[in-house]
Design an enzyme around this catalytic site. Structure first.
Site, mmCIF file in Angstrom:
data_model
loop_
_atom_site.group_PDB
_atom_site.id
_atom_site.type_symbol
_atom_site.label_atom_id
_atom_site.label_comp_id
_atom_site.label_asym_id
_atom_site.label_seq_id
_atom_site.Cartn_x
_atom_site.Cartn_y
_atom_site.Cartn_z
ATOM 1 C CG ASP A 47 1.171 -0.763 -30.539
ATOM 2 O OD1 ASP A 47 2.051 -1.261 -29.817
ATOM 3 O OD2 ASP A 47 1.412 -0.297 -31.681
ATOM 4 C CB SER A 48 1.992 -4.983 -26.442
ATOM 5 O OG SER A 48 1.709 -4.197 -25.305
ATOM 6 C CG ASP A 86 2.125 2.346 -28.046
ATOM 7 O OD1 ASP A 86 2.940 3.222 -28.380
ATOM 8 O OD2 ASP A 86 2.427 1.134 -27.946
ATOM 9 C CE LYS A 116 5.544 2.820 -26.642
ATOM 10 N NZ LYS A 116 5.623 2.253 -27.995
ATOM 11 C CD GLU A 118 6.187 0.939 -32.734
ATOM 12 O OE1 GLU A 118 6.528 0.557 -33.873
ATOM 13 O OE2 GLU A 118 5.576 0.211 -31.927
ATOM 14 C CD GLU A 185 10.309 -3.573 -28.487
ATOM 15 O OE1 GLU A 185 9.579 -2.560 -28.493
ATOM 16 O OE2 GLU A 185 9.871 -4.728 -28.619
HETATM 17 O O1 KIV Z 1 3.232 -1.798 -27.109
HETATM 18 C C1 KIV Z 1 3.985 -1.954 -26.135
HETATM 19 O O2 KIV Z 1 3.650 -2.591 -25.149
HETATM 20 C C2 KIV Z 1 5.298 -1.344 -26.217
HETATM 21 C C3 KIV Z 1 6.308 -1.710 -25.171
HETATM 22 C C4 KIV Z 1 6.664 -3.116 -25.211
HETATM 23 C C5 KIV Z 1 7.486 -0.790 -25.187
HETATM 24 O O3 KIV Z 1 5.549 -0.579 -27.100
#
Ligand code: KIV
Length: 289
Positions: A47-48, A86, A116, A118, A185
């Site tokens: 989600d970056s 994510d 993924k 968090e 992280e």
């Molecule tokens: O959103 C993302 O890119 C991430 C990574 C930096 C681990 O969660």
């Protein structure tokens, strides 16, 4: 020959064999193809993308629809890597049912191979239910960017009293719940090393030092797309931002001078070429596979 797909089981075996796991973020088919062909084991549709693709200051505005869209593109581009999608902010925090429904959508609509989320022990029950439903889950603890406001910014975690114990307890809870890997992280490297030794599942570090089973970076950061952004844990393996600007500057100047396109880059009504219909100008993605 068809590439052998990396699975969650491959990653576990890599840890057992002491082989480091190389993870990068990907957001579109072209980058996915390049990263995949260069040997990345896992592509994380992070989600970056809310920051590096959409231009937001945080990951918070990203939607499930955004993620599904980018996952589909990445899945089309990669043949070997395991693809992780994510789960964006507030698509799994409200309830187990919400998390189950939305993770299912990411797998069905996005086509990714795992999700993924968090958070630590508080999400163990959700992880259990997802894994029970056949959805592999990668955990993510330490600096969890979706908690930006709660954490007071993007800061190293685990330095305060009790930080080490909390992180270790979270990692163990995620493993016990069935996560196949966990991202660590922005935590001190001695804590990351201790967690890595305590877990059977692989740890994937970002800003977590040398002791993890694998590393992940935001691909745009390690390729140097933004010349103004270089946190301590990022190594730039290229300076593509500068390279792109130079190439585009040259293109602009050649268009302005009239030296692009040349005759060789243009078509004529009559020119010598084999008999028959015009060959296709572009090959399709399907034809390349
Ligand atoms: O959103 C993302 O890119 C991430 C990574 C930096 C681990 O969660």
């Amino acid at each position: 020959m068809k590439a052998q797909r990396v699975t969650i089981h491959t990653l576990r075996q890599m840890k057992e064999r002491g082989e480091k796991i190389a993870v990068l973020t990907a957001y579109d088919a072209t980058f996915a193809r390049l990263l995949d062909e260069s040997g990345a084991d896992v592509l994380l549709v992070g989600d970056s993308l809310g920051m590096v693709v959409q231009g937001n200051d945080t990951t918070l505005p990203v939607t499930l629809e955004d993620m599904a869209y980018h996952c589909r593109a990445v899945v089309r581009g990669a043949r070997r890597a395991h693809i992780v999608g994510d789960m964006p902010f507030m698509t799994y925090q409200a309830s187990i049912e919400q998390g189950m429904t939305n993770a299912g959508r990411l797998i069905k609509e996005g086509g990714c191979h795992s999700v993924k989320i968090e958070g630590g022990a508080a999400y163990a029950e959700l992880v259990k239910r997802l894994v029970g439903a056949g959805i592999p889950v990668m955990g993510h603890i330490g600096l969890t960017p979706q908690s930006y406001h709660q954490l007071g910014g993007f800061k190293v975690q685990g330095r305060d009293a009790g930080g080490r114990e909390r992180l270790l307890a979270d990692a163990l809870a995620l493993e016990a719940a069935g996560c196949y890997a966990v991202v660590l992280e922005a935590i001190p490297q001695d804590i990351a090393r201790e967690i890595t030794a305590a877990l059977q599942i692989p740890t994937i570090g970002i800003g977590a030092g040398t002791g993890c089973d694998g590393q992940v970076l935001v691909s745009y950061d390690m390729l140097g797309m933004d010349e103004t952004f270089k946190p301590r844990f990022v190594r730039r393996f290229a300076t593509l931002g500068a390279t792109i600007k130079e190439a585009v500057g040259q293109y602009v100047s050649e268009v302005r001078k009239g030296s692009f396109p040349s005759d060789a880059e243009s078509f004529a009504v009559s020119e010598s070429r084999p008999q028959g219909p015009d060959p296709a100008l572009y090959s399709t993605a399907a034809a390349k596979k």
